[in-house]
Design a protein around this motif. Structure first.
Motif, PDB file in Angstrom:
ATOM      1  N   HIS A 178     -42.600  27.985 -23.699  1.00 17.90           N
ATOM      2  CA  HIS A 178     -41.879  28.665 -24.770  1.00 17.90           C
ATOM      3  C   HIS A 178     -42.792  29.756 -25.318  1.00 17.90           C
ATOM      4  O   HIS A 178     -44.001  29.554 -25.463  1.00 17.90           O
ATOM      5  CB  HIS A 178     -41.508  27.674 -25.868  1.00 17.90           C
ATOM      6  CG  HIS A 178     -40.581  28.242 -26.885  1.00 17.90           C
ATOM      7  ND1 HIS A 178     -41.033  28.964 -27.976  1.00 17.90           N
ATOM      8  CD2 HIS A 178     -39.225  28.212 -26.976  1.00 17.90           C
ATOM      9  CE1 HIS A 178     -39.997  29.349 -28.693  1.00 17.90           C
ATOM     10  NE2 HIS A 178     -38.881  28.911 -28.115  1.00 17.90           N
ATOM     11  N   GLY A 226     -35.348  15.192 -25.904  1.00  9.87           N
ATOM     12  CA  GLY A 226     -35.619  16.297 -24.986  1.00  9.87           C
ATOM     13  C   GLY A 226     -36.126  15.808 -23.645  1.00  9.87           C
ATOM     14  O   GLY A 226     -35.786  16.369 -22.598  1.00  9.87           O
ATOM     15  N   ASP A 257     -35.572  29.659 -24.480  1.00 12.50           N
ATOM     16  CA  ASP A 257     -34.815  28.508 -24.956  1.00 12.50           C
ATOM     17  C   ASP A 257     -34.708  27.485 -23.842  1.00 12.50           C
ATOM     18  O   ASP A 257     -35.132  27.720 -22.704  1.00 12.50           O
ATOM     19  CB  ASP A 257     -33.426  28.928 -25.452  1.00 12.50           C
ATOM     20  CG  ASP A 257     -32.664  29.762 -24.422  1.00 12.50           C
ATOM     21  OD1 ASP A 257     -32.675  29.409 -23.229  1.00 12.50           O
ATOM     22  OD2 ASP A 257     -32.068  30.785 -24.826  1.00 12.50           O
ATOM     23  N   TRP A 258     -34.143  26.333 -24.191  1.00 16.41           N
ATOM     24  CA  TRP A 258     -34.063  25.228 -23.243  1.00 16.41           C
ATOM     25  C   TRP A 258     -33.246  25.600 -22.014  1.00 16.41           C
ATOM     26  O   TRP A 258     -33.628  25.295 -20.882  1.00 16.41           O
ATOM     27  CB  TRP A 258     -33.453  24.007 -23.922  1.00 16.41           C
ATOM     28  CG  TRP A 258     -33.250  22.850 -23.006  1.00 16.41           C
ATOM     29  CD1 TRP A 258     -32.078  22.407 -22.478  1.00 16.41           C
ATOM     30  CD2 TRP A 258     -34.268  22.002 -22.472  1.00 16.41           C
ATOM     31  NE1 TRP A 258     -32.297  21.333 -21.655  1.00 16.41           N
ATOM     32  CE2 TRP A 258     -33.631  21.050 -21.636  1.00 16.41           C
ATOM     33  CE3 TRP A 258     -35.647  21.948 -22.623  1.00 16.41           C
ATOM     34  CZ2 TRP A 258     -34.340  20.065 -20.958  1.00 16.41           C
ATOM     35  CZ3 TRP A 258     -36.358  20.956 -21.946  1.00 16.41           C
ATOM     36  CH2 TRP A 258     -35.700  20.032 -21.127  1.00 16.41           C
ATOM     37  N   GLU A 259     -32.129  26.262 -22.222  1.00 15.10           N
ATOM     38  CA  GLU A 259     -31.255  26.583 -21.093  1.00 15.10           C
ATOM     39  C   GLU A 259     -31.972  27.477 -20.079  1.00 15.10           C
ATOM     40  O   GLU A 259     -31.869  27.262 -18.862  1.00 15.10           O
ATOM     41  CB  GLU A 259     -29.972  27.262 -21.592  1.00 15.10           C
ATOM     42  CG  GLU A 259     -28.980  26.332 -22.268  1.00 15.10           C
ATOM     43  CD  GLU A 259     -29.449  25.836 -23.630  1.00 15.10           C
ATOM     44  OE1 GLU A 259     -30.309  26.516 -24.247  1.00 15.10           O
ATOM     45  OE2 GLU A 259     -28.968  24.779 -24.069  1.00 15.10           O
ATOM     46  N   ILE A 302     -34.665  25.466 -18.172  1.00 18.20           N
ATOM     47  CA  ILE A 302     -34.092  24.636 -17.111  1.00 18.20           C
ATOM     48  C   ILE A 302     -33.639  25.510 -15.949  1.00 18.20           C
ATOM     49  O   ILE A 302     -33.822  25.158 -14.782  1.00 18.20           O
ATOM     50  CB  ILE A 302     -32.920  23.808 -17.661  1.00 18.20           C
ATOM     51  CG1 ILE A 302     -33.427  22.773 -18.655  1.00 18.20           C
ATOM     52  CG2 ILE A 302     -32.165  23.119 -16.526  1.00 18.20           C
ATOM     53  CD1 ILE A 302     -34.403  21.782 -18.076  1.00 18.20           C
ATOM     54  N   THR A 353     -43.437  17.286 -23.913  1.00 19.66           N
ATOM     55  CA  THR A 353     -42.695  17.309 -25.162  1.00 19.66           C
ATOM     56  C   THR A 353     -43.000  16.032 -25.931  1.00 19.66           C
ATOM     57  O   THR A 353     -43.359  15.011 -25.334  1.00 19.66           O
ATOM     58  CB  THR A 353     -41.177  17.411 -24.909  1.00 19.66           C
ATOM     59  OG1 THR A 353     -40.481  17.412 -26.153  1.00 19.66           O
ATOM     60  CG2 THR A 353     -40.673  16.256 -24.068  1.00 19.66           C
ATOM     61  N   ARG A 389     -33.164  14.507 -21.695  1.00 17.57           N
ATOM     62  CA  ARG A 389     -32.350  15.632 -21.220  1.00 17.57           C
ATOM     63  C   ARG A 389     -33.018  16.283 -20.007  1.00 17.57           C
ATOM     64  O   ARG A 389     -32.342  16.660 -19.046  1.00 17.57           O
ATOM     65  CB  ARG A 389     -32.173  16.650 -22.337  1.00 17.57           C
ATOM     66  CG  ARG A 389     -31.283  17.812 -21.957  1.00 17.57           C
ATOM     67  CD  ARG A 389     -31.078  18.769 -23.124  1.00 17.57           C
ATOM     68  NE  ARG A 389     -30.236  19.888 -22.731  1.00 17.57           N
ATOM     69  CZ  ARG A 389     -29.970  20.926 -23.508  1.00 17.57           C
ATOM     70  NH1 ARG A 389     -30.457  20.981 -24.739  1.00 17.57           N
ATOM     71  NH2 ARG A 389     -29.203  21.911 -23.076  1.00 17.57           N
ATOM     72  N   ALA A 390     -34.333  16.403 -20.047  1.00 12.10           N
ATOM     73  CA  ALA A 390     -35.050  16.998 -18.918  1.00 12.10           C
ATOM     74  C   ALA A 390     -34.849  16.184 -17.653  1.00 12.10           C
ATOM     75  O   ALA A 390     -34.602  16.727 -16.570  1.00 12.10           O
ATOM     76  CB  ALA A 390     -36.534  17.098 -19.256  1.00 12.10           C
ATOM     77  N   LEU A 421     -42.739  22.588 -23.771  1.00  9.02           N
ATOM     78  CA  LEU A 421     -41.858  22.848 -24.903  1.00  9.02           C
ATOM     79  C   LEU A 421     -42.675  23.076 -26.181  1.00  9.02           C
ATOM     80  O   LEU A 421     -43.859  22.727 -26.248  1.00  9.02           O
ATOM     81  CB  LEU A 421     -40.888  21.685 -25.073  1.00  9.02           C
ATOM     82  CG  LEU A 421     -39.926  21.489 -23.879  1.00  9.02           C
ATOM     83  CD1 LEU A 421     -39.057  20.260 -24.108  1.00  9.02           C
ATOM     84  CD2 LEU A 421     -39.058  22.718 -23.666  1.00  9.02           C
TER      85      LEU A 421
END
Length: 228
Positions: A43, A167, A141-143, A146, A162, A170-171, A10
């Protein structure tokens, strides 16, 4: 337990740590580990800096006779396996990826490879390589990161780099893998931890407690109306 283990990098990651970990986690045992790093998802804002940190570390890996103290990465299990890995790397380049270093074969030795601009849907990402090469792709982006991480038939292990605690949590919740490592690669396990994968990476768990649980049937005996 097959795998194509991802590592997500990230924008707020420690890139030096991430590069050092991938340079280790992608090439131990010449990549012949089910939880080796096969895919790195970065990223776009940090891809260039990450590769600048990673490539010199991979170039510094010394290949050769596994019995030599000078060697840090030895052979693949057979020459035929080395030829298979060599073909896979070359095919990735034919499909539009760029080989930044490595990929040459000498007998059963394949030099450690970093391959970037890899299509996440290509065989080089989708199929288990089981060899000394890491595929690097970008996600804006994050979406989408994933989605890439979860976008293969496998789900054995994953890593996320990260500095954001939210974050990281969430991961852990959203990546479909038997284990998710924060600020390290999937190439780590302890015998006491439950170890196993999701989807096409097997079923059940290894590890003493998990193995006993998986292989034990519990029966309740009722005697005079009271359970024993």
């Amino acid at each position: 337990m097959g795998a194509s283990c991802p590592v997500v990098v990230l924008p707020d990651a420690d890139l030096e740590l991430a590069a050092s970990a991938v340079a280790l986690g992608g090439f131990v045992n010449a990549g012949q580990v089910c939880i080796s790093v096969q895919r790195v998802i970065t990223h776009p804002s940090v891809t260039s800096d990450f590769l600048d940190a990673l490539v010199p570390k991979v170039k510094a890996v010394r290949t050769g006779d596994p019995s030599s103290s000078e060697t840090t990465m030895g052979t693949l299990i057979t020459t035929a396996e080395a030829e298979r890995v060599e073909r896979a790397i070359a095919q990735a380049a034919t499909d539009g990826a760029r080989i930044l270093t490595g990929g040459e074969r000498d007998g059963a030795v394949v030099s450690p490879a970093v391959v970037t601009d890899v299509d996440p849907d290509s065989p080089f990402s989708q199929q288990e390589l089981f060899g000394p090469a890491v595929a690097v792709s970008s996600a804006a982006d994050w979406e989408s990161a994933i989605a890439q991480a979860n976008g293969t038939a496998y789900g054995l292990g994953a890593g996320v780099f990260t500095s954001d605690v939210a974050g990281a949590i969430r991961a852990v919740r959203e990546i479909d893998a038997g284990s998710v490592h924060i600020n390290w690669t999937p190439l780590w396990r302890a015998d006491l931890m439950p170890y196993g994968g999701l989807k096409g990476s097997g079923y059940g768990k290894e590890g003493p407690r998990a193995a006993v649980s998986e292989m034990t049937e519990v029966k309740t005996i009722v005697l005079h109306g009271r359970p024993w």
